[in-house]
Design a protein around this motif. Sequence first.
Motif, PDB file in Angstrom:
ATOM      1  N   PHE A   1      32.926  40.069  47.194  1.00 49.85           N
ATOM      2  CA  PHE A   1      33.737  41.056  46.500  1.00 49.85           C
ATOM      3  C   PHE A   1      35.167  40.562  46.342  1.00 49.85           C
ATOM      4  N   SER A   2      35.743  40.874  45.200  1.00 50.48           N
ATOM      5  CA  SER A   2      37.168  40.663  44.983  1.00 50.48           C
ATOM      6  C   SER A   2      37.720  41.913  44.327  1.00 50.48           C
ATOM      7  N   GLY A   3      38.745  42.505  44.946  1.00 51.21           N
ATOM      8  CA  GLY A   3      39.281  43.753  44.420  1.00 51.21           C
ATOM      9  C   GLY A   3      40.779  43.683  44.230  1.00 51.21           C
ATOM     10  N   VAL A   4      41.286  44.602  43.418  1.00 53.41           N
ATOM     11  CA  VAL A   4      42.736  44.672  43.209  1.00 53.41           C
ATOM     12  C   VAL A   4      43.217  46.107  43.380  1.00 53.41           C
ATOM     13  N   ASP A   5      44.473  46.224  43.773  1.00 54.14           N
ATOM     14  CA  ASP A   5      45.149  47.512  43.777  1.00 54.14           C
ATOM     15  C   ASP A   5      45.349  47.954  42.323  1.00 54.14           C
ATOM     16  N   ASP A   6      45.813  49.167  42.119  1.00 53.94           N
ATOM     17  CA  ASP A   6      45.751  49.792  40.796  1.00 53.94           C
ATOM     18  C   ASP A   6      46.568  49.054  39.733  1.00 53.94           C
ATOM     19  N   PRO A   7      45.903  48.504  38.706  1.00 52.34           N
ATOM     20  CA  PRO A   7      46.630  47.855  37.613  1.00 52.34           C
ATOM     21  C   PRO A   7      47.479  48.818  36.789  1.00 52.34           C
ATOM     22  N   HIS A   8      47.133  50.108  36.783  1.00 48.52           N
ATOM     23  CA  HIS A   8      47.919  51.084  36.019  1.00 48.52           C
ATOM     24  C   HIS A   8      49.331  51.206  36.583  1.00 48.52           C
ATOM     25  N   LEU A   9      49.482  50.895  37.873  1.00 51.66           N
ATOM     26  CA  LEU A   9      50.792  50.885  38.521  1.00 51.66           C
ATOM     27  C   LEU A   9      51.328  49.466  38.665  1.00 51.66           C
ATOM     28  N   ASN A  10      50.654  48.494  38.032  1.00 48.48           N
ATOM     29  CA  ASN A  10      51.051  47.076  38.120  1.00 48.48           C
ATOM     30  C   ASN A  10      51.068  46.578  39.564  1.00 48.48           C
ATOM     31  N   ARG A  11      50.101  47.049  40.359  1.00 47.49           N
ATOM     32  CA  ARG A  11      50.037  46.672  41.770  1.00 47.49           C
ATOM     33  C   ARG A  11      48.999  45.592  42.042  1.00 47.49           C
ATOM     34  N   GLU A  12      48.316  45.092  41.002  1.00 50.01           N
ATOM     35  CA  GLU A  12      47.239  44.148  41.267  1.00 50.01           C
ATOM     36  C   GLU A  12      47.778  42.768  41.640  1.00 50.01           C
ATOM     37  N   ARG A  13      47.165  42.173  42.641  1.00 51.39           N
ATOM     38  CA  ARG A  13      47.420  40.796  43.071  1.00 51.39           C
ATOM     39  C   ARG A  13      46.060  40.178  43.356  1.00 51.39           C
ATOM     40  N   TYR A  14      45.725  39.116  42.683  1.00 51.08           N
ATOM     41  CA  TYR A  14      44.376  38.573  42.761  1.00 51.08           C
ATOM     42  C   TYR A  14      44.195  37.746  44.027  1.00 51.08           C
ATOM     43  N   ALA A  15      43.153  38.081  44.759  1.00 49.82           N
ATOM     44  CA  ALA A  15      42.879  37.405  46.034  1.00 49.82           C
ATOM     45  C   ALA A  15      41.838  36.312  45.892  1.00 49.82           C
ATOM     46  N   GLY A  16      41.309  36.102  44.681  1.00 52.38           N
ATOM     47  CA  GLY A  16      40.244  35.119  44.504  1.00 52.38           C
ATOM     48  C   GLY A  16      38.942  35.629  45.090  1.00 52.38           C
ATOM     49  N   TRP A  17      38.065  34.689  45.434  1.00 52.11           N
ATOM     50  CA  TRP A  17      36.790  35.036  46.066  1.00 52.11           C
ATOM     51  C   TRP A  17      36.810  34.585  47.517  1.00 52.11           C
ATOM     52  N   PRO A  18      36.081  35.271  48.381  1.00 53.32           N
ATOM     53  CA  PRO A  18      36.102  34.898  49.803  1.00 53.32           C
ATOM     54  C   PRO A  18      35.558  33.493  50.019  1.00 53.32           C
ATOM     55  N   ARG A  19      36.192  32.793  50.942  1.00 54.64           N
ATOM     56  CA  ARG A  19      35.740  31.451  51.299  1.00 54.64           C
ATOM     57  C   ARG A  19      35.239  31.475  52.734  1.00 54.64           C
ATOM     58  N   GLY A  20      34.003  30.988  52.946  1.00 56.63           N
ATOM     59  CA  GLY A  20      33.432  31.019  54.285  1.00 56.63           C
ATOM     60  C   GLY A  20      33.018  29.655  54.791  1.00 56.63           C
ATOM     61  N   SER A  21      32.476  28.818  53.894  1.00 61.07           N
ATOM     62  CA  SER A  21      32.016  27.499  54.316  1.00 61.07           C
ATOM     63  C   SER A  21      32.021  26.566  53.114  1.00 61.07           C
ATOM     64  N   SER A  22      31.903  25.271  53.375  1.00 58.85           N
ATOM     65  CA  SER A  22      31.947  24.283  52.295  1.00 58.85           C
ATOM     66  C   SER A  22      30.715  24.350  51.406  1.00 58.85           C
ATOM     67  N   THR A  23      29.631  24.960  51.918  1.00 59.02           N
ATOM     68  CA  THR A  23      28.378  25.007  51.147  1.00 59.02           C
ATOM     69  C   THR A  23      28.087  26.398  50.595  1.00 59.02           C
ATOM     70  N   GLN A  24      29.065  27.305  50.683  1.00 58.62           N
ATOM     71  CA  GLN A  24      28.755  28.690  50.335  1.00 58.62           C
ATOM     72  C   GLN A  24      28.410  28.857  48.857  1.00 58.62           C
ATOM     73  N   ASP A  25      28.975  28.050  47.972  1.00 59.03           N
ATOM     74  CA  ASP A  25      28.694  28.229  46.546  1.00 59.03           C
ATOM     75  C   ASP A  25      27.253  27.879  46.196  1.00 59.03           C
ATOM     76  N   SER A  26      26.611  27.053  47.012  1.00 58.68           N
ATOM     77  CA  SER A  26      25.220  26.689  46.733  1.00 58.68           C
ATOM     78  C   SER A  26      24.231  27.689  47.320  1.00 58.68           C
ATOM     79  N   ALA A  27      24.699  28.599  48.195  1.00 54.65           N
ATOM     80  CA  ALA A  27      23.826  29.623  48.775  1.00 54.65           C
ATOM     81  C   ALA A  27      23.720  30.798  47.807  1.00 54.65           C
ATOM     82  N   PRO A  28      22.584  31.515  47.808  1.00 52.11           N
ATOM     83  CA  PRO A  28      22.432  32.664  46.900  1.00 52.11           C
ATOM     84  C   PRO A  28      23.497  33.725  47.161  1.00 52.11           C
ATOM     85  N   HIS A  29      24.188  34.117  46.110  1.00 50.29           N
ATOM     86  CA  HIS A  29      25.231  35.121  46.260  1.00 50.29           C
ATOM     87  C   HIS A  29      25.478  35.795  44.920  1.00 50.29           C
TER      88      HIS A  29
END
Length: 316
Positions: A188-216
């Motif tokens: 999950f990646s979420g942002v605070d309310d863009p209507h108030l211009n509060r969004e700051r992008y956190a990217g996607w969670p990083r857990g391990s070097s092989t996580q992108d190859s695992a089903p998600h």
Amino acid sequence: MSRTHSAPSRFSTAAAAAGLAVAAGAGAVAYGAFIERHWFDIRDESLAILPPGSAPFTVLHLSDIHLSPGQGKKIRWLRELASLQPDLVVNTGDNLSHPEAIAPLLEALGPLMDFPGVFVPGSNDYFAPSFKNPFAYFAGPSKLKTSGRHHPIPLDTDALHAGFGLGGWVNLSNRAQSIPLKGIRFDFSGVDDPHLNRERYAGWPRGSSTQDSAPHVKIAVAHAPYQRVLDHFTADGADLILAGHTHGGQVCLPGYGALVSNCDLPTWRARGLNDWDTQGRTTPVNVSAGIGTARTAPFRFACRPEAVVLTLTAKS
């Protein structure tokens, strides 16, 4: 004896037409205020975005509850949604319409907190709604933001978020987090309310070097579906974006649809499941028409309040 009948005058005809128009308008307002805004609906959608071989997975998308004390029918309907037994609840904000609504809101959502959930806030989780000139909605979101009270009433956002957290729901305000559910890793990646211009992008969670190859599955969550937000998440590889804020237009024309979206989203996208394209990528976006209304405009027309059940299935 013969009688002559005079033709009706243009004035009397115009007056009768005006009277009928006023009566029709009053009837439409009464219908929207007393019937349709309480005519809660469940919209069902299906998307094939899960890893191959996955079992179906249900997401209950809630948005724009706009609860005030005393809204017993809405509270009862929200509590009954637990009978759907979703695998995940996603709340995209604007839960409140009154400073005293936090306790009844947590009561209403209590049965749903037996299920995993994530949430982001909207502006009406920070400030109580204030009167706005309804014609400002047609002038665009920048004018709308400046048309209301200069000193908005703050809400106890911390208490609201603490209540959600105690129920086990994860706060995605400018945050990213992975949650394993039914054998699938949801990023999950979420942002605070863009209507108030509060969004700051956190990217996607990083857990391990092989996580992108695992089903998600990558799910992005925001309150207000501004184009800049949809562009960012789509370009960054989201498999699904969930948002609310628009109320589906709240007042629609039958056969035409929403007149406004309360942001820069095209009005035909103000409600429903649509694809968003940017930079050669395409992501499905579900925009909820919401469950409540603005407290200062308590009616809906040709736009029923809704919760959305998305059934996610495996890619072929």
